[in-house]
Design a protein around this motif. Structure first.
Motif, PDB file in Angstrom:
ATOM      1  N   UNK A 236       0.830  -1.210   0.000  1.00  0.00           N
ATOM      2  CA  UNK A 236       0.000   0.000   0.000  1.00  0.00           C
ATOM      3  C   UNK A 236       0.862   1.257   0.000  1.00  0.00           C
ATOM      4  N   UNK A 237       1.966   1.227   0.754  1.00  0.00           N
ATOM      5  CA  UNK A 237       2.871   2.380   0.760  1.00  0.00           C
ATOM      6  C   UNK A 237       3.545   2.571  -0.595  1.00  0.00           C
ATOM      7  N   UNK A 238       3.905   1.476  -1.241  1.00  0.00           N
ATOM      8  CA  UNK A 238       4.524   1.574  -2.569  1.00  0.00           C
ATOM      9  C   UNK A 238       3.561   2.154  -3.605  1.00  0.00           C
TER      10      UNK A 238
ATOM     11  N   UNK B  41       5.576   9.008   4.600  1.00  0.00           N
ATOM     12  CA  UNK B  41       5.386   7.618   4.178  1.00  0.00           C
ATOM     13  C   UNK B  41       5.317   6.702   5.395  1.00  0.00           C
ATOM     14  N   UNK B  42       6.183   6.920   6.372  1.00  0.00           N
ATOM     15  CA  UNK B  42       6.197   6.058   7.558  1.00  0.00           C
ATOM     16  C   UNK B  42       4.913   6.224   8.366  1.00  0.00           C
TER      17      UNK B  42
ATOM     18  N   UNK C 203       2.050   7.036   7.137  1.00  0.00           N
ATOM     19  CA  UNK C 203       1.037   6.330   6.366  1.00  0.00           C
ATOM     20  C   UNK C 203       1.110   4.827   6.568  1.00  0.00           C
ATOM     21  N   UNK C 204       2.323   4.286   6.658  1.00  0.00           N
ATOM     22  CA  UNK C 204       2.486   2.855   6.920  1.00  0.00           C
ATOM     23  C   UNK C 204       1.971   2.496   8.315  1.00  0.00           C
ATOM     24  N   UNK C 205       2.215   3.377   9.281  1.00  0.00           N
ATOM     25  CA  UNK C 205       1.680   3.127  10.628  1.00  0.00           C
ATOM     26  C   UNK C 205       0.156   3.117  10.614  1.00  0.00           C
ATOM     27  N   UNK C 206      -0.427   3.997   9.822  1.00  0.00           N
ATOM     28  CA  UNK C 206      -1.891   4.002   9.674  1.00  0.00           C
ATOM     29  C   UNK C 206      -2.382   2.717   9.025  1.00  0.00           C
ATOM     30  N   UNK C 207      -1.665   2.241   8.017  1.00  0.00           N
ATOM     31  CA  UNK C 207      -2.080   1.031   7.309  1.00  0.00           C
ATOM     32  C   UNK C 207      -1.870  -0.212   8.159  1.00  0.00           C
ATOM     33  N   UNK C 208      -0.799  -0.238   8.947  1.00  0.00           N
ATOM     34  CA  UNK C 208      -0.479  -1.432   9.725  1.00  0.00           C
ATOM     35  C   UNK C 208      -1.541  -1.725  10.781  1.00  0.00           C
ATOM     36  N   UNK C 209      -2.187  -0.694  11.289  1.00  0.00           N
ATOM     37  CA  UNK C 209      -3.201  -0.897  12.316  1.00  0.00           C
ATOM     38  C   UNK C 209      -4.620  -0.940  11.811  1.00  0.00           C
ATOM     39  N   UNK C 210      -4.822  -0.850  10.512  1.00  0.00           N
ATOM     40  CA  UNK C 210      -6.180  -0.873   9.963  1.00  0.00           C
ATOM     41  C   UNK C 210      -6.747  -2.284  10.039  1.00  0.00           C
ATOM     42  N   UNK C 211      -8.013  -2.391  10.414  1.00  0.00           N
ATOM     43  CA  UNK C 211      -8.622  -3.708  10.620  1.00  0.00           C
ATOM     44  C   UNK C 211      -9.816  -3.953   9.702  1.00  0.00           C
ATOM     45  N   UNK C 212     -10.841  -3.116   9.797  1.00  0.00           N
ATOM     46  CA  UNK C 212     -12.131  -3.446   9.200  1.00  0.00           C
ATOM     47  C   UNK C 212     -12.074  -3.481   7.675  1.00  0.00           C
ATOM     48  N   UNK C 213     -11.479  -2.442   7.064  1.00  0.00           N
ATOM     49  CA  UNK C 213     -11.455  -2.383   5.605  1.00  0.00           C
ATOM     50  C   UNK C 213     -10.683  -3.554   5.008  1.00  0.00           C
TER      51      UNK C 213
ATOM     52  N   UNK D 164       5.230  -2.420  16.940  1.00  0.00           N
ATOM     53  CA  UNK D 164       5.440  -1.874  15.602  1.00  0.00           C
ATOM     54  C   UNK D 164       5.098  -0.388  15.562  1.00  0.00           C
ATOM     55  N   UNK D 165       4.079   0.019  16.311  1.00  0.00           N
ATOM     56  CA  UNK D 165       3.753   1.445  16.386  1.00  0.00           C
ATOM     57  C   UNK D 165       4.896   2.226  17.001  1.00  0.00           C
ATOM     58  N   UNK D 166       5.495   1.685  18.067  1.00  0.00           N
ATOM     59  CA  UNK D 166       6.647   2.332  18.680  1.00  0.00           C
ATOM     60  C   UNK D 166       7.807   2.446  17.699  1.00  0.00           C
ATOM     61  N   UNK D 167       8.016   1.413  16.896  1.00  0.00           N
ATOM     62  CA  UNK D 167       9.103   1.444  15.913  1.00  0.00           C
ATOM     63  C   UNK D 167       8.836   2.518  14.863  1.00  0.00           C
ATOM     64  N   UNK D 168       7.594   2.612  14.406  1.00  0.00           N
ATOM     65  CA  UNK D 168       7.256   3.651  13.433  1.00  0.00           C
ATOM     66  C   UNK D 168       7.477   5.044  14.019  1.00  0.00           C
ATOM     67  N   UNK D 169       7.074   5.243  15.269  1.00  0.00           N
ATOM     68  CA  UNK D 169       7.272   6.542  15.915  1.00  0.00           C
ATOM     69  C   UNK D 169       8.755   6.841  16.068  1.00  0.00           C
TER      70      UNK D 169
END
Length: 310
Positions: free
Chosen positions: A101-103, A227-228, A230-240, A293-298
């Motif tokens: 998704x990030x790519x 970009x990072x 955005x990846x943090x947002x995508x990594x935690x997305x569930x419903x969609x 993973x959220x901590x790593x992104x931050x």
């Protein structure tokens, strides 16, 4: 006249002391209120981290599930005999849809940000900014429903198969993280000093040479920050993602195969497990992985911001 002037001076001095005293108490009230809010916020964050960590670690400390089995096992069978708690398929699925998704979203976001700030700033912001804000306000269930009714049938007609899988999930996620990446990139491009552009133009560079060789290299850490995030947002997305990825507990061999993510298996299974059971604790371990993973992104964002300041 002197008594009158002296009385006026005393009244003015009294009012001045009253204003100073009032400002003093207002300042202390603001400090106390701010300090209480900060302490409350820190306490909430620490409590969340402690709760998730204690539940997640119980899988390995109390229930005896090995780290190797959890992180590298490929079989997820919490109700079978013998029970298996291999979370590698879900970890792989989360990273696969996030990276893809990030790519997809990063080049589109960069082009949109450049269009709004460098090519046609006035009309670009007037046209694109409302559309981007509209995308950021759409609920994730709407994205999932659109993906299920539009993207999945399209992929089924083009590539065959069921249409659900990694590709459908990353396409939905790329649209979801597009506003986040675009907004951060546009803010970074807007903050660039105008002297750099003018210096490049003065040396005879064209607009595209200035963008490619001056603007983007200068703002690369800030662009990567977008970009990072955005990846943090995508990594935690569930419903969609859950609606279009297929939720199959295995490692996919192609983009068209069904898969599952950490958030999908947590939302699907958490309500069907008993608190304190091995299955429930294993789900909390997945939540702990998401938190780490959220901590790593931050941390990556902080490092990039530090590099950008330098």
């Amino acid at each position: 006249m002197e008594p009158i002037e002296g009385k006026a001076y005393m009244e003015q001095n009294k009012r001045s002391r009253g204003m100073k005293e009032r400002h003093y108490w207002e300042e202390w009230t603001g400090r106390i209120y701010t300090s209480v809010c900060v302490v409350f916020l820190v306490a909430v964050i620490v409590s969340i981290v402690y709760f998730v960590a204690s539940k997640g670690v119980a899988t390995f400390v109390v229930n005896g599930v090995s780290l190797q089995e959890f992180f590298f096992g490929t079989k997820w069978s919490p109700d079978g005999e013998p029970k298996s708690f291999g979370a590698l398929p879900f970890i792989t699925g989360s990273f696969a849809v996030t990276v893809l998704a990030a790519l997809i979203a990063s080049p589109l976001s960069l082009c949109a940000a450049l269009f709004m700030t460098e090519i046609v700033p006035k009309s670009g912001k007037r046209i694109l900014q409302p559309a981007i804000e509209l995308l950021s306000g759409i609920p994730s269930v709407v994205y999932g429903f659109v993906g299920l009714t539009v993207i999945v049938p399209l992929l089924r007609d083009v590539f065959g198969g069921q249409g659900i899988g990694i590709l459908a999930g990353c396409l939905v996620l790329s649209v979801m993280i597009l506003p986040t990446i675009t907004s951060i990139m546009a803010d970074a491009l807007s903050s660039l000093p105008g002297g750099l552009r003018e210096s490049s133009y003065a040396l005879g560079a064209t607009r595209w040479q200035t963008i490619a060789r001056v603007i983007i290299p200068t703002l690369l850490p800030a662009l990567l920050t977008g970009i990072i995030l955005g990846m943090a947002r995508a990594f935690g997305e569930a419903l969609a993602v859950q609606m279009v990825i297929g939720n199959a507990p295995h490692i996919p061999q192609s983009l068209l195969e069904s898969a599952s993510t950490l958030t999908s298996v947590i939302t699907l299974s958490m309500g069907n497990t008993a608190m304190g059971s091995v299955h429930n604790n294993a789900l909390w371990s997945m939540a702990l992985v998401l938190l780490l993973m959220t901590f790593i992104f931050v941390l990556l964002v902080r490092l990039l911001e530090r590099r950008n300041r330098i």
